[in-house]
Design a protein around this motif. Sequence first.
Motif, PDB file in Angstrom:
ATOM      1  N   PRO A   6      17.363  38.480  86.732  1.00  0.00           N
ATOM      2  CA  PRO A   6      16.555  38.359  85.516  1.00  0.00           C
ATOM      3  C   PRO A   6      15.056  38.541  85.739  1.00  0.00           C
ATOM      4  N   LEU A   7      14.424  39.127  84.745  1.00  0.00           N
ATOM      5  CA  LEU A   7      12.969  39.174  84.623  1.00  0.00           C
ATOM      6  C   LEU A   7      12.636  38.394  83.359  1.00  0.00           C
ATOM      7  N   VAL A   8      11.971  37.253  83.519  1.00  0.00           N
ATOM      8  CA  VAL A   8      11.658  36.373  82.391  1.00  0.00           C
ATOM      9  C   VAL A   8      10.149  36.355  82.180  1.00  0.00           C
ATOM     10  N   ILE A   9       9.728  36.562  80.936  1.00  0.00           N
ATOM     11  CA  ILE A   9       8.304  36.575  80.597  1.00  0.00           C
ATOM     12  C   ILE A   9       8.031  35.437  79.619  1.00  0.00           C
ATOM     13  N   THR A  10       7.023  34.621  79.939  1.00  0.00           N
ATOM     14  CA  THR A  10       6.642  33.500  79.073  1.00  0.00           C
ATOM     15  C   THR A  10       5.176  33.645  78.666  1.00  0.00           C
ATOM     16  N   ASN A  11       4.840  33.107  77.480  1.00  0.00           N
ATOM     17  CA  ASN A  11       3.461  33.170  77.015  1.00  0.00           C
ATOM     18  C   ASN A  11       2.685  31.942  77.488  1.00  0.00           C
ATOM     19  N   MET A  12       1.438  31.802  77.021  1.00  0.00           N
ATOM     20  CA  MET A  12       0.564  30.729  77.523  1.00  0.00           C
ATOM     21  C   MET A  12       1.006  29.348  77.056  1.00  0.00           C
ATOM     22  N   PHE A  13       1.962  29.288  76.112  1.00  0.00           N
ATOM     23  CA  PHE A  13       2.506  28.011  75.668  1.00  0.00           C
ATOM     24  C   PHE A  13       3.817  27.667  76.374  1.00  0.00           C
ATOM     25  N   GLY A  14       4.217  28.516  77.326  1.00  0.00           N
ATOM     26  CA  GLY A  14       5.450  28.279  78.064  1.00  0.00           C
ATOM     27  C   GLY A  14       6.696  28.750  77.332  1.00  0.00           C
ATOM     28  N   LYS A  15       6.520  29.450  76.215  1.00  0.00           N
ATOM     29  CA  LYS A  15       7.659  29.938  75.448  1.00  0.00           C
ATOM     30  C   LYS A  15       8.147  31.272  76.009  1.00  0.00           C
ATOM     31  N   GLU A  43       3.050  35.104  81.904  1.00  0.00           N
ATOM     32  CA  GLU A  43       3.574  35.049  83.273  1.00  0.00           C
ATOM     33  C   GLU A  43       4.954  35.682  83.307  1.00  0.00           C
ATOM     34  N   ALA A  44       5.153  36.565  84.260  1.00  0.00           N
ATOM     35  CA  ALA A  44       6.458  37.205  84.468  1.00  0.00           C
ATOM     36  C   ALA A  44       7.047  36.686  85.770  1.00  0.00           C
ATOM     37  N   MET A  45       8.306  36.247  85.724  1.00  0.00           N
ATOM     38  CA  MET A  45       8.993  35.804  86.933  1.00  0.00           C
ATOM     39  C   MET A  45      10.243  36.643  87.118  1.00  0.00           C
ATOM     40  N   VAL A  46      10.369  37.234  88.287  1.00  0.00           N
ATOM     41  CA  VAL A  46      11.549  38.034  88.614  1.00  0.00           C
ATOM     42  C   VAL A  46      12.310  37.324  89.727  1.00  0.00           C
ATOM     43  N   SER A  47      13.640  37.290  89.615  1.00  0.00           N
ATOM     44  CA  SER A  47      14.454  36.567  90.602  1.00  0.00           C
ATOM     45  C   SER A  47      15.723  37.361  90.918  1.00  0.00           C
ATOM     46  N   PRO A  48      15.588  38.457  91.663  1.00  0.00           N
ATOM     47  CA  PRO A  48      16.768  39.257  92.014  1.00  0.00           C
ATOM     48  C   PRO A  48      17.634  38.586  93.073  1.00  0.00           C
ATOM     49  N   SER A  49      18.940  38.685  92.889  1.00  0.00           N
ATOM     50  CA  SER A  49      19.899  38.211  93.884  1.00  0.00           C
ATOM     51  C   SER A  49      20.429  39.399  94.669  1.00  0.00           C
ATOM     52  N   TYR A  50      20.866  39.152  95.898  1.00  0.00           N
ATOM     53  CA  TYR A  50      21.373  40.217  96.756  1.00  0.00           C
ATOM     54  C   TYR A  50      22.389  39.636  97.728  1.00  0.00           C
ATOM     55  N   GLY A  51      23.224  40.505  98.289  1.00  0.00           N
ATOM     56  CA  GLY A  51      24.198  40.070  99.285  1.00  0.00           C
ATOM     57  C   GLY A  51      25.611  40.062  98.756  1.00  0.00           C
ATOM     58  N   GLU A  52      26.538  39.645  99.605  1.00  0.00           N
ATOM     59  CA  GLU A  52      27.953  39.630  99.266  1.00  0.00           C
ATOM     60  C   GLU A  52      28.270  38.538  98.252  1.00  0.00           C
TER      61      GLU A  52
END
Length: 201
Positions: free
Chosen positions: A121-130, A167-176
């Motif tokens: 996922p790539l999640v983007i939140t605004n300055m209010f945390g939404k 703020e954009a947070m990216v959290s890619p998973s990898y592996g078996e």
Amino acid sequence: GIETGGYALSDWVQLESDRLEVKSGEERPLSFILSVPENASPCDHFGGIFVSAEPPEMEASGAAIGYQVANIISVRVAGECIEKAQIRQFSTDNYLYGSSNVNFNLKFENSGNTLLRPTGPLVITNMFGKEVANQIFNEEQAGVFPGVTREFVFSWKSDKTGFGRYEAMVSPSYGEEGAKQTAFSTATFWILPMNIILPAA
């Protein structure tokens, strides 16, 4: 062959013939022998067999076009597969935007010895945390060869008017499957639309 540092197998491939005649509409097999050396390093090795069509001979001046097709070979040698990776860089191409149209750049380093397909996922939140956006990074699951740092370029677009710090947070998973690992990284940017800023100024 496809060279990927110490993971290439081009030296292991021996073609039955280096020339093949195929008539129009005909199919012909191309045989080859793959000999894995006893001291081969464990896990994934990569290569490819490329076949080029000879361009037609020119009777006069002009240009002739040749074609090339390839078949990719992936071999996994028995032994310990090391799945080790990290995000080297995650950033936007600008710090300030006039609309919700943002381009991202992510550099993913594979320091293990197996092919990885990072996605998540790539999640983007605004300055209010939404949360204002939630999309999938590398949804097509493009691979990163061992010993390689691959650059991914992607974007986020929205019809809604944005304003302020994001703020954009990216959290890619990898592996078996069953032993997946996840990498995390964040990037910040601002959206200040001119149609709002100029009247206010």
